[in-house]
Design a protein around this motif. Structure first.
Motif, PDB file in Angstrom:
ATOM      1  N   ASP A  82       0.813  -1.221   0.000  1.00 15.43           N
ATOM      2  CA  ASP A  82       0.000   0.000   0.000  1.00 15.43           C
ATOM      3  C   ASP A  82       0.846   1.271   0.000  1.00 15.43           C
ATOM      4  OD1 ASP A  82       1.028   0.017   2.547  1.00 15.43           O
ATOM      5  OD2 ASP A  82      -0.908   0.071   3.573  1.00 15.43           O
ATOM      6  N   ARG A  83       2.165   1.106  -0.120  1.00 13.66           N
ATOM      7  CA  ARG A  83       3.125   2.216  -0.198  1.00 13.66           C
ATOM      8  C   ARG A  83       3.125   3.101   1.050  1.00 13.66           C
ATOM      9  NH1 ARG A  83       4.535   3.359  -6.271  1.00 13.66           N
ATOM     10  NH2 ARG A  83       3.361   1.727  -7.307  1.00 13.66           N
ATOM     11  N   SER A  84       2.629   2.604   2.147  1.00 17.01           N
ATOM     12  CA  SER A  84       2.613   3.392   3.378  1.00 17.01           C
ATOM     13  C   SER A  84       3.998   3.409   4.016  1.00 17.01           C
ATOM     14  CB  SER A  84       1.590   2.808   4.366  1.00 17.01           C
ATOM     15  OG  SER A  84       1.966   1.490   4.743  1.00 17.01           O
ATOM     16  N   CYS A 135       5.890   2.930   7.523  1.00 14.47           N
ATOM     17  CA  CYS A 135       5.663   2.349   8.839  1.00 14.47           C
ATOM     18  C   CYS A 135       6.556   3.051   9.861  1.00 14.47           C
ATOM     19  CB  CYS A 135       5.948   0.855   8.822  1.00 14.47           C
ATOM     20  SG  CYS A 135       4.676  -0.085   7.969  1.00 14.47           S
ATOM     21  N   LYS A 182       3.412  -6.105   5.056  1.00 12.13           N
ATOM     22  CA  LYS A 182       3.790  -5.270   6.195  1.00 12.13           C
ATOM     23  C   LYS A 182       3.954  -6.084   7.482  1.00 12.13           C
ATOM     24  CE  LYS A 182       1.270  -1.500   6.392  1.00 12.13           C
ATOM     25  NZ  LYS A 182       0.076  -0.627   6.301  1.00 12.13           N
ATOM     26  N   CYS A 214       5.741  -4.210  10.515  1.00 14.23           N
ATOM     27  CA  CYS A 214       5.231  -2.926  11.000  1.00 14.23           C
ATOM     28  C   CYS A 214       4.518  -3.063  12.343  1.00 14.23           C
ATOM     29  CB  CYS A 214       4.244  -2.344   9.987  1.00 14.23           C
ATOM     30  SG  CYS A 214       5.011  -1.922   8.417  1.00 14.23           S
TER      31      CYS A 214
END
Length: 581
Positions: free
Chosen positions: A50-52, A54, A94, A97
């Motif tokens: 999701d290209r977030s 962390c 992720k 994270c």
């Protein structure tokens, strides 16, 4: 025949790749603004699905089990979220994270000691941060080896157990690392009277057997693995021959081929209608040969070459240059085939098949991890420090009993869109490996064939790729029509949708999770989502299907501004894919 400029550029690039000897190892995936606080963490590729970004309040680098106990106790007492990270952080999802921005990351980078090698009983005990390369090298000095491993050096023992990593075989106990674990020590949250941390010793075929079956593939939600003891085998030799054939009868061959050869795998190039069979078996140590495997894809590559390769593919995508991709795919295949996929008979030159050598020299490679910094003149091909490859990976296992039908469905799809998977050839096709059923609660449920597909990802999440719909249909076909199990360390969000329901002992795993960590301190929103404890795994927003964050239901989930609309699949009509209309 004269070659076009892009083709000449690619040919030059591949010639350079096969001769480079320098290296520039990847950077630490954890970065902090002040000492070990105010941190961010990513993966080896520089982007989660999701290209977030962390965040974590702090990172710690324990160097002993005592350090681990202290960290977990403090975290538990403070009711603090914790997650475990490895040296190279190779998981695409992720998993590393922590939830929120005030969590603690526990890195196993300094838990890197071989504790004991018991040659008589063929056991090796090591800390969870030991890399696969270190394990292979140290065990071989005592005449021991793991029979089956992943092909990439840069994984840690803890990381491999956390994600169910494996090699390829249907023989013996199978190809998954976790099925060779006989003992494990894991630090979990504890009650106040236990000092807020507890060291649990789990052993195979003991009263803790059910706990062990949960901990063997843990997703990091049970605590921090401190030590692992693995059952090894005496050092042996292998004989490897790659054979290229037409893929017409591939679906009929997959089951029998895996039973015939101990280390069998296949590389499939659907748009080229070719498959490369690895004929790979043990041979007597008396057979001459000192072969070495140094896969070109894992070598250090000049940053300039990576720039050329990525820029060329970006141009092809922007122009809709399908023919250019197909030419590049054929060049890739020819280069790898002519170079025996990095095999040499003596560590220097490939002289011909079969390549015979010791297991420790043939089971895995990772040349781009060796050596010293060189000012980014070279890099691993996916290293985000340079402009290199940027890709999605879709990896799933399908029961052997269903593999024939799945392969035939993919072939039907390719017959409708013959050039649709040329882009996959640029990333060395579809790797197909064998995995056996496991007692691990989150391991493989049946003997399976694992499909590993790597393909282009745009730097702009709103821009679709060529034949966007075909790879989406393959992904949905595998996951929903054939009940494919996701590789826990790879994949986009779509592959994890409803996954936990496919595991017969999924509820048993959750019981052990509750027992080990009743407060869920080692869990995160992401792990709760893939374990079915929270909703929100699918993220419905503009363009979400392009990144595998959702299955499209509306046109805006695709890229209507570029002509990509949500439509049914061509073969699996229940699929909903982003199609160029």
């Amino acid at each position: 025949m004269l070659l076009s400029r892009p083709t000449l550029t690619l040919k030059l690039a591949f010639l350079m790749i096969t001769t480079i000897a320098q290296c520039n190892p990847p950077e630490e995936p954890i970065r902090c603004s002040t000492n070990f606080t105010n941190c961010t963490i990513t993966n080896s590729y520089g982007a989660f699905p999701d290209r977030s970004i962390c965040l974590a309040a702090e990172v710690a680098y324990p160097s002993s089990e005592e350090d681990l106990v202290s960290l977990v106790a403090k975290g538990t007492q403070a009711n603090r979220k914790m997650r475990v990270a490895t040296r190279y952080s190779h998981s695409i999802p992720k998993l590393v994270c922590p939830e929120g921005n005030d969590g603690l990351i526990i890195s196993t980078e300094n838990l890197n000691r071989i504790i004991e090698i018991d040659k008589d009983n063929m056991l090796i005990t090591l800390e969870s941060g030991v890399t696969l390369r270190q394990l292979i090298d140290e065990a071989a000095k005592s005449g021991l080896v793991l029979p089956y491993t992943p092909y990439w050096w840069g994984l840690t023992i803890g990381g491999m157990l956390g994600t169910g990593a494996h090699g390829s075989t249907l023989w013996g106990k199978g190809s998954a690392i976790h099925d060779y674990v006989v003992r494990m020590r894991i630090v979990t949250p504890g009650r106040p009277e236990e000092g807020y941390a507890k060291v649990r010793t789990l052993e195979e075929n003991s009263e803790s057997d059910s706990d062990m079956n949960a901990a063997k593939v843990s997703l990091g939600v049970l605590g921090v693995i401190s030590q692992v003891t693995l059952r090894m085998q005496p050092l042996f030799k292998r004989s490897i021959t790659f054979v290229t054939q037409n893929d017409t009868d591939l679906s009929d061959q997959v089951v029998t081929f895996g039973r015939q050869h101990e280390f069998a795998d296949m590389i499939w190039y659907p748009s080229q209608k070719q498959v490369v069979y690895r004929i790979d078996d043990r041979v007597s140590t008396n057979v001459s040969g000192n072969g070495l495997w140094d896969h070109p894809g894992f070598r250090a590559i000049p940053s300039l070459v990576l720039l050329i390769l990525r820029s060329t593919e970006e141009g092809q995508e922007a122009r809709g240059d399908v023919f250019g991709k197909c030419i590049g795919g054929k060049l890739t295949i020819n280069t790898l085939t002519n170079g025996a996929y990095g095999l040499t008979n003596d560590g220097i030159i490939f002289k011909g098949y079969p390549v015979v050598g010791y297991q420790n020299r043939l089971q895995a490679s990772g040349g781009c991890l060796k050596g010293h910094k060189d000012a980014e003149l070279t890099a691993c091909s996916w290293d985000p420090q340079v402009k290199g490859l940027f890709f999605h990976q879709t990896t799933f296992s399908i029961d052997l009993s269903k593999a024939k039908d799945f392969i035939q469905d993919v072939q039907k799809l390719v017959s409708i869109a013959p050039r649709s998977l040329c882009g996959v050839d640029l990333y060395n096709g579809i790797l197909m490996r064998y995995v056996t059923s496991s007692k691990a609660y989150l391991g493989k449920q049946e003997d399976s064939l694992d499909f590993d597909i790597t393909y282009y990802r745009s730097k702009d999440p709103k821009i679709p790729r060529l034949f966007e719909d075909v790879l989406e249909e393959i992904e949905q076909m595998a996951v929903f029509k054939y009940g494919g199990l996701p590789h826990w360390g790879k994949n986009r969000n779509v592959a994890f949708e409803g996954a936990i329901k496919k595991y017969k002992k999924g509820r048993e795993f959750l019981k052990v999770k509750k027992k080990f960590d009743s407060l869920g301190l080692f869990s995160s929103e992401w792990t709760d989502q893939i374990l079915g404890l929270k909703s929100g795994l699918s993220m419905f927003k503009d363009g979400c299907a392009l990144e595998g964050l959702c299955v499209c239901s509306l046109d805006i989930h695709c890229a209507p501004q570029n002509g990509y609309l949500c439509r049914p699949g061509k073969v699996f009509e229940e699929a909903r894919v982003c199609t160029l209309v």
